[in-house]
Motif scaffolding. Structure first.
Motif, PDB file in Angstrom:
ATOM      1  N   LEU A  65       0.828  -1.198   0.000  1.00 57.52           N
ATOM      2  CA  LEU A  65       0.000   0.000   0.000  1.00 57.52           C
ATOM      3  C   LEU A  65       0.869   1.258   0.000  1.00 57.52           C
ATOM      4  O   LEU A  65       0.569   2.231  -0.709  1.00 57.52           O
ATOM      5  CB  LEU A  65      -0.938   0.011   1.206  1.00 57.52           C
ATOM      6  N   ALA A  66       1.942   1.241   0.775  1.00 51.02           N
ATOM      7  CA  ALA A  66       2.837   2.399   0.854  1.00 51.02           C
ATOM      8  C   ALA A  66       3.431   2.724  -0.516  1.00 51.02           C
ATOM      9  O   ALA A  66       3.484   3.893  -0.923  1.00 51.02           O
ATOM     10  CB  ALA A  66       3.952   2.139   1.861  1.00 51.02           C
ATOM     11  N   ARG A  67       3.867   1.715  -1.236  1.00 45.98           N
ATOM     12  CA  ARG A  67       4.460   1.929  -2.555  1.00 45.98           C
ATOM     13  C   ARG A  67       3.444   2.533  -3.530  1.00 45.98           C
ATOM     14  O   ARG A  67       3.759   3.480  -4.262  1.00 45.98           O
ATOM     15  CB  ARG A  67       4.989   0.597  -3.104  1.00 45.98           C
ATOM     16  N   LEU A  68       2.243   1.994  -3.532  1.00 47.28           N
ATOM     17  CA  LEU A  68       1.238   2.474  -4.483  1.00 47.28           C
ATOM     18  C   LEU A  68       0.770   3.888  -4.135  1.00 47.28           C
ATOM     19  O   LEU A  68       0.534   4.710  -5.024  1.00 47.28           O
ATOM     20  CB  LEU A  68       0.052   1.510  -4.516  1.00 47.28           C
ATOM     21  N   LEU A  69       0.639   4.179  -2.856  1.00 50.06           N
ATOM     22  CA  LEU A  69       0.233   5.524  -2.436  1.00 50.06           C
ATOM     23  C   LEU A  69       1.341   6.538  -2.723  1.00 50.06           C
ATOM     24  O   LEU A  69       1.073   7.653  -3.173  1.00 50.06           O
ATOM     25  CB  LEU A  69      -0.114   5.517  -0.947  1.00 50.06           C
ATOM     26  N   HIS A  70       2.587   6.153  -2.476  1.00 47.93           N
ATOM     27  CA  HIS A  70       3.730   7.034  -2.755  1.00 47.93           C
ATOM     28  C   HIS A  70       3.813   7.354  -4.245  1.00 47.93           C
ATOM     29  O   HIS A  70       3.999   8.516  -4.634  1.00 47.93           O
ATOM     30  CB  HIS A  70       5.013   6.361  -2.284  1.00 47.93           C
ATOM     31  N   ARG A  71       3.650   6.341  -5.071  1.00 51.78           N
ATOM     32  CA  ARG A  71       3.777   6.558  -6.518  1.00 51.78           C
ATOM     33  C   ARG A  71       2.590   7.317  -7.086  1.00 51.78           C
ATOM     34  O   ARG A  71       2.662   7.837  -8.199  1.00 51.78           O
ATOM     35  CB  ARG A  71       3.973   5.206  -7.211  1.00 51.78           C
ATOM     36  N   SER A  72       1.540   7.401  -6.292  1.00 47.97           N
ATOM     37  CA  SER A  72       0.402   8.218  -6.699  1.00 47.97           C
ATOM     38  C   SER A  72       0.551   9.656  -6.210  1.00 47.97           C
ATOM     39  O   SER A  72      -0.350  10.471  -6.402  1.00 47.97           O
ATOM     40  CB  SER A  72      -0.895   7.609  -6.149  1.00 47.97           C
ATOM     41  N   GLY A  73       1.690   9.962  -5.582  1.00 48.63           N
ATOM     42  CA  GLY A  73       1.991  11.340  -5.220  1.00 48.63           C
ATOM     43  C   GLY A  73       1.718  11.733  -3.787  1.00 48.63           C
ATOM     44  O   GLY A  73       1.761  12.923  -3.448  1.00 48.63           O
ATOM     45  N   HIS A  74       1.467  10.755  -2.913  1.00 46.42           N
ATOM     46  CA  HIS A  74       1.158  11.053  -1.523  1.00 46.42           C
ATOM     47  C   HIS A  74       2.385  10.823  -0.629  1.00 46.42           C
ATOM     48  O   HIS A  74       3.280  10.044  -0.958  1.00 46.42           O
ATOM     49  CB  HIS A  74      -0.016  10.209  -1.046  1.00 46.42           C
ATOM     50  N   LYS A  75       2.395  11.494   0.521  1.00 51.34           N
ATOM     51  CA  LYS A  75       3.483  11.344   1.487  1.00 51.34           C
ATOM     52  C   LYS A  75       3.047  10.285   2.503  1.00 51.34           C
ATOM     53  O   LYS A  75       2.034  10.442   3.181  1.00 51.34           O
ATOM     54  CB  LYS A  75       3.782  12.666   2.189  1.00 51.34           C
ATOM     55  N   VAL A  76       3.841   9.207   2.587  1.00 50.92           N
ATOM     56  CA  VAL A  76       3.438   8.055   3.390  1.00 50.92           C
ATOM     57  C   VAL A  76       4.316   7.899   4.624  1.00 50.92           C
ATOM     58  O   VAL A  76       5.546   7.860   4.533  1.00 50.92           O
ATOM     59  CB  VAL A  76       3.491   6.756   2.555  1.00 50.92           C
ATOM     60  N   TYR A  77       3.659   7.786   5.778  1.00 52.84           N
ATOM     61  CA  TYR A  77       4.325   7.488   7.044  1.00 52.84           C
ATOM     62  C   TYR A  77       3.941   6.062   7.429  1.00 52.84           C
ATOM     63  O   TYR A  77       2.790   5.655   7.273  1.00 52.84           O
ATOM     64  CB  TYR A  77       3.890   8.455   8.136  1.00 52.84           C
ATOM     65  N   LEU A  78       4.902   5.316   7.937  1.00 50.77           N
ATOM     66  CA  LEU A  78       4.667   3.916   8.307  1.00 50.77           C
ATOM     67  C   LEU A  78       4.947   3.731   9.796  1.00 50.77           C
ATOM     68  O   LEU A  78       5.931   4.258  10.321  1.00 50.77           O
ATOM     69  CB  LEU A  78       5.578   3.000   7.484  1.00 50.77           C
TER      70      LEU A  78
END
Length: 443
Positions: A65-78
């Protein structure tokens, strides 16, 4: 004492095996870095980027999910519990920052305060819990507490308790006019005596409604000789209730769906088994229709996963529901549409459900498959695994984000093994998918 010694020896053995295999992973890592020079990693640039917090950072599904959200332009915190501070996913190029949450034994208040602190400090717009079975109830309370601070993609407690209860799930499905197996709730030993197993032509399975990662696969078919002695060994109460569920013979499936106000926005369906670690999407209209009808009639919003069995009559029978992210979400590894369903679900309610792309390959975990191969080696298995490696997609590996592949297999899991060796704690197996050792009282 013997069990502890045996557990420690197993831990040392698998630690040495993974250490010995590290050069292979490092070679794959180096090849990936060379391939990156000739392939472009597309990351969207957008003005409406969201700050997104994912929990469950030890699990492959969180990384996906992190990879797909990041590549869609969002900033991801885990984030992940302190126990799993060694998560290899912390090294992902798609993660803006990796943060720790207090272990569950410190209570809901500590857990809630930690997430609230992250939400405020990082100005989080959306929390997507990639929850373990024991955390889902905490997350419902957190959602309620943070309702004015951010969006929280999770079920309310009332809905969660219905979905997470095998007895209530099947009863509710039947009341809604959907197919479901026969079920009986067991809260004391006498409840079992009231069921005439001999007169019934059906077979049954006895399941604990509390998540038990160690014994969840130990389910003898009822009736069987000396079953009374087996029943007498078990502990029954209102707080530790069980369910007798009709045993269904047929083909097993698992699903992952994202639903919004009763509408299925995203869906995948895969063949399944007791310890499934391979996922390939199958279009199964009956299962999709069942999930769609169930979600619509209850007006559900959240991530929902089911285990189904299609019986010999072609009927779809729900075995259980997991109101959380399923590892089958790895089948969306090359999707460009998944991120929008999570971030802007209301804008997609008029569209058909998004499914994995037709060119998506079967996902697997390479060291799980290698361990399985050499634990029962045969030429047939060797050929089957070779075909899988050639045609499938390693779930953790990504050309544009190769470091987690190295760190999960040769940092995260080995450290967990060493910890088990030193403390002598009992464990059953390595779950590379979830990124943990399956152990009593685990998550």
């Amino acid at each position: 004492m013997k069990a502890k010694i045996r557990g420690r020896l197993h831990g040392i053995f698998y630690f040495l095996v993974l250490t010995g295999l590290a050069p292979l992973s490092f070679l794959i890592f180096c090849v990936a870095n060379l391939m990156r020079l000739f392939s472009r990693n597309i990351v969207m640039q957008r003005t409406d980027s969201k700050n997104i917090l994912l929990t469950g950072g030890k699990m492959t599904k969180a990384l996906q999910l992190a990879r797909l959200l990041h590549r869609s332009g969002h900033k991801v915190y885990l984030s992940e519990l302190e126990k799993f501070r060694c998560s290899g996913h912390a090294f992902s190029a798609c993660i803006h920052k990796f943060m720790l949450l207090p272990d569950l034994n410190k209570g809901l208040k500590s857990y809630l305060n930690a997430i609230r602190k992250i939400v405020k400090a990082k100005k989080i717009d959306l929390v997507i819990p990639v929850a373990s079975p024991k955390v889902v109830h905490f997350d419902s309370d957190v959602k309620k507490a943070l309702k004015d601070d951010c969006q929280f993609l999770h079920f309310d407690m009332e809905v969660l308790q219905l979905l997470d209860d095998k007895h209530r799930l099947c009863e509710t499905a039947s009341k809604l006019g959907l197919t479901a197996p026969e079920v009986h709730r067991i809260e004391n030993r006498k409840d079992l005596d009231r069921i005439d197993f001999k007169q019934s032509k059906k077979k049954f399975i006895l399941k604990n409604l509390s998540y038990d990662p160690l014994n969840r696969l130990d389910r003898p078919l009822i009736p069987f000789p000396n079953q009374s002695e087996y029943f007498n060994k078990l502990s029954f109460s209102k707080t530790n209730s069980w369910v007798v569920q009709e045993f269904i013979e047929g083909t097993e499936y698992c699903t992952h769906s994202l639903v919004h106000k009763g509408k299925v926005l995203l869906h995948c369906c895969c063949l399944s088994s007791d310890f499934q670690l391979r996922y390939e999407h199958i279009d199964h209209k009956q299962i999709f229709d069942w999930v769609s009808s169930f979600s619509k009639k209850l007006s559900l919003t959240g991530q929902i996963s089911f285990d189904f069995i299609e019986n010999n009559k072609g009927e779809i029978m729900p075995i259980e529901c997991n109101p959380r992210t399923h590892s089958a979400v790895t089948t969306f590894y090359n999707s460009t549409l998944l991120a929008e369903t999570y971030v802007k679900p209301s804008s997609l309610v008029r569209h058909d459900a998004i499914t994995p792309r037709e060119d998506a390959r079967e996902t697997y975990w390479i060291y799980h498959e290698l361990f399985e191969l050499f634990s029962a080696f045969s030429v047939t298995r060797l050929l089957e695994k070779t075909k899988l490696f050639a045609m499938g997609k390693e779930a953790i590996f990504d050309v544009h984000d190769p470091l987690p592949f190295l760190m999960v297999y040769h940092w995260q899991i080995p450290l967990l093994l060493l910890t088990a060796v030193f403390n002598g704690k009992k464990w059953l197996r390595i779950d590379f998918n979830i990124g943990k050792l399956v152990e009593p009282g685990g998550d």
